[in-house]
Structure formats: structure tokens, C-alpha cells
Scaffold this motif. Structure first.
Motif, mmCIF file in Angstrom:
data_model
loop_
_atom_site.group_PDB
_atom_site.id
_atom_site.type_symbol
_atom_site.label_atom_id
_atom_site.label_comp_id
_atom_site.label_asym_id
_atom_site.label_seq_id
_atom_site.Cartn_x
_atom_site.Cartn_y
_atom_site.Cartn_z
ATOM 1 N N ASN A 155 6.246 2.049 -6.429
ATOM 2 C CA ASN A 155 4.991 1.319 -6.336
ATOM 3 C C ASN A 155 5.134 0.028 -5.547
ATOM 4 O O ASN A 155 6.108 -0.718 -5.749
ATOM 5 N N ASN A 156 4.142 -0.228 -4.660
ATOM 6 C CA ASN A 156 4.021 -1.511 -3.963
ATOM 7 C C ASN A 156 5.311 -1.989 -3.310
ATOM 8 O O ASN A 156 5.704 -3.150 -3.464
ATOM 9 N N HIS A 157 5.986 -1.120 -2.600
ATOM 10 C CA HIS A 157 7.242 -1.508 -1.956
ATOM 11 C C HIS A 157 7.086 -1.444 -0.438
ATOM 12 O O HIS A 157 6.492 -0.511 0.095
ATOM 13 N N THR A 158 7.614 -2.438 0.248
ATOM 14 C CA THR A 158 7.651 -2.436 1.708
ATOM 15 C C THR A 158 9.077 -2.126 2.123
ATOM 16 O O THR A 158 10.002 -2.876 1.786
ATOM 17 N N TYR A 159 9.255 -1.009 2.809
ATOM 18 C CA TYR A 159 10.592 -0.543 3.179
ATOM 19 C C TYR A 159 11.051 -1.157 4.488
ATOM 20 O O TYR A 159 10.281 -1.269 5.441
ATOM 21 N N THR A 184 6.619 10.243 -6.066
ATOM 22 C CA THR A 184 5.307 9.723 -5.727
ATOM 23 C C THR A 184 5.465 8.294 -5.229
ATOM 24 O O THR A 184 6.179 7.501 -5.846
ATOM 25 N N PHE A 185 4.799 8.005 -4.119
ATOM 26 C CA PHE A 185 4.843 6.675 -3.521
ATOM 27 C C PHE A 185 3.425 6.117 -3.538
ATOM 28 O O PHE A 185 2.516 6.716 -2.970
ATOM 29 N N ASN A 186 3.207 4.996 -4.214
ATOM 30 C CA ASN A 186 1.895 4.363 -4.321
ATOM 31 C C ASN A 186 1.905 3.000 -3.646
ATOM 32 O O ASN A 186 2.746 2.156 -3.971
ATOM 33 N N HIS A 187 0.972 2.782 -2.724
ATOM 34 C CA HIS A 187 0.809 1.489 -2.054
ATOM 35 C C HIS A 187 2.120 0.999 -1.431
ATOM 36 O O HIS A 187 2.466 -0.177 -1.553
ATOM 37 N N CYS A 188 2.837 1.881 -0.782
ATOM 38 C CA CYS A 188 4.102 1.519 -0.124
ATOM 39 C C CYS A 188 3.881 1.436 1.387
ATOM 40 O O CYS A 188 3.001 2.099 1.936
ATOM 41 N N THR A 189 4.698 0.621 2.046
ATOM 42 C CA THR A 189 4.599 0.454 3.498
ATOM 43 C C THR A 189 5.895 0.897 4.154
ATOM 44 O O THR A 189 6.975 0.439 3.776
ATOM 45 N N ASN A 230 0.306 7.999 -1.869
ATOM 46 C CA ASN A 230 -1.030 7.501 -2.156
ATOM 47 C C ASN A 230 -1.188 6.088 -1.595
ATOM 48 O O ASN A 230 -0.398 5.202 -1.931
ATOM 49 N N ASP A 231 -2.197 5.900 -0.741
ATOM 50 C CA ASP A 231 -2.518 4.572 -0.214
ATOM 51 C C ASP A 231 -1.322 3.905 0.457
ATOM 52 O O ASP A 231 -1.096 2.703 0.292
ATOM 53 N N CYS A 232 -0.559 4.663 1.221
ATOM 54 C CA CYS A 232 0.630 4.139 1.908
ATOM 55 C C CYS A 232 0.330 3.883 3.378
ATOM 56 O O CYS A 232 -0.615 4.434 3.941
ATOM 57 N N ILE A 233 1.152 3.047 3.999
ATOM 58 C CA ILE A 233 0.995 2.718 5.412
ATOM 59 C C ILE A 233 2.236 3.178 6.174
ATOM 60 O O ILE A 233 3.356 2.784 5.846
ATOM 61 N N PHE A 234 2.001 4.039 7.168
ATOM 62 C CA PHE A 234 3.069 4.555 8.030
ATOM 63 C C PHE A 234 2.847 4.158 9.486
ATOM 64 O O PHE A 234 3.604 4.569 10.352
ATOM 65 N N SER A 235 1.812 3.411 9.773
ATOM 66 C CA SER A 235 1.441 3.140 11.157
ATOM 67 C C SER A 235 2.620 2.654 11.978
ATOM 68 O O SER A 235 3.336 1.740 11.587
ATOM 69 N N GLU A 236 2.826 3.345 13.121
ATOM 70 C CA GLU A 236 3.883 3.076 14.097
ATOM 71 C C GLU A 236 5.299 3.312 13.571
ATOM 72 O O GLU A 236 6.275 2.921 14.210
#
Length: 189
Positions: free
Chosen positions: A11-15, A29-34, A51-57
């Protein structure tokens, strides 16, 4: 040997750039992760949900996606065409995939539901039986694709050249015919 993770919720992790490298995730499951900063290397996701994750670029050139579901994710400008092709299976629900690339992939039966697919590269992609449900396909490219039995009935803003794209038994709504006839300069009212 990759590090293995089973049935974990994140949850809520920026990698960071290399944080997920050489790892295998199964039933996670990954929730709100970047993941935007990631340069994926030898990473496998099996039966995972985002769920609600960001993969842009994100650079996902060396990723295996095996029965992976993306819900409400932002996946702009991502090149899926370099992913591991063995058992490649993805599902997209309410995602933004603008400017992403599926060039030459076999994504038979993939559902794209309520997705923004603006300027997506589907060139030479096998789209057999793909479901495009309520998707914006503005400026997406379908040249040399196989879209037999694909369903475009509720989608919009597409322009597809039937001369360069195989469309046998593909489904379109009457309102969408102008997207098939654009090249012929025909006016449909």
C-alpha cells in the motif's frame, strides 16, 4: 534465482529505479503504488492486481505479466511490446493508457473496459476477440493489426483502415462507421 513474494498486499509505496528488479510476485495486490521511476529487470507478476497505481513512463522491457489486472491505473507512455511474451495476459479496467505501445504483441481476448487509449500503438498486434468497451481510441494506430472478432461497439474516436487491418467479424456500432470510412472522404449522416 529471483526473490519470491506470495500473497502480500502493498500500500502507498513509491518504488525506486531498481527496487523490484529480480523479484517474482504471485497473488499480490498493489494499492496506490507508484512505479514510474522503475527500470524493471527480470520481474514477474503472476495473478497480481494493481489498484490505483501509477506506471507512467516506467521502463517495463523485462517484465512478465501473467494474468495481471490493472484497475484505475495511470499507465501513460509505457512500452508493453518488450514484455516477456510467455503467458502474457493483462486486463485493464478504468485505466489511462495514452501513448502506450502494444506493437506486435498477441493480446487475444484482452478486455479494455472504460479506458483512455489515446494514441496507443496497436500496429501489427493480434487483437483477436479483444473487448474495447467504452474506450476512447482517438489517434490510436491499428495498421497491420489482426482485429478479427474484436468488439468496438461501445468505443469511440477510432480510425481504422479496413485495407490494412484484418477485421473479419469485428463488431462496430452504426455511429462508429465513420471511423472505418475516414480514408475514403465519405460523409456519414
Amino acid at each position: 534465482m529471483p526473490e519470491y513474494f506470495l500473497d502480500i498486499e502493498y500500500n502507498n509505496h513509491t518504488y525506486g529505479a531498481d527496487e523490484v528488479n529480480f523479484k517474482e510476485f504471485e497473488c499480490c495486490t498493489f494499492n496506490h503504488c507508484t512505479f514510474s521511476a522503475c527500470n524493471f529487470m527480470d520481474v514477474t507478476f503472476i495473478d497480481c492486481i494493481f489498484n490505483d497505481c501509477i506506471f507512467s513512463e516506467a521502463k517495463i522491457n523485462h517484465v512478465a505479466l501473467r494474468t495481471v489486472t490493472f484497475n484505475r491505473c495511470e499507465i501513460k507512455d509505457v512500452n508493453f511490446s518488450m514484455c516477456n511474451k510467455l503467458i502474457f495476459e493483462v486486463h485493464f479496467n478504468n485505466c489511462i493508457l495514452d501513448f502506450s505501445k502494444f506493437y506486435t504483441l498477441k493480446i487475444k481476448g484482452t478486455p479494455f473496459i472504460n479506458c483512455s487509449l489515446v494514441a496507443v500503438d496497436f500496429m501489427a498486434t493480434d487483437l483477436t476477440e479483444v473487448l474495447f468497451e467504452n474506450c476512447d481510441l482517438y489517434r490510436s494506430e491499428f495498421g497491420k493489426a489482426i482485429a478479427n472478432k474484436a468488439n468496438f461497439k461501445t468505443s469511440y474516436n477510432y480510425t481504422i483502415d479496413p485495407k490494412t487491418t484484418k477485421l473479419k467479424k469485428a463488431v462496430f456500432a452504426l455511429e462508429g462507421l465513420k471511423g472505418l470510412l475516414y480514408k475514403h472522404d465519405i460523409i456519414v449522416k
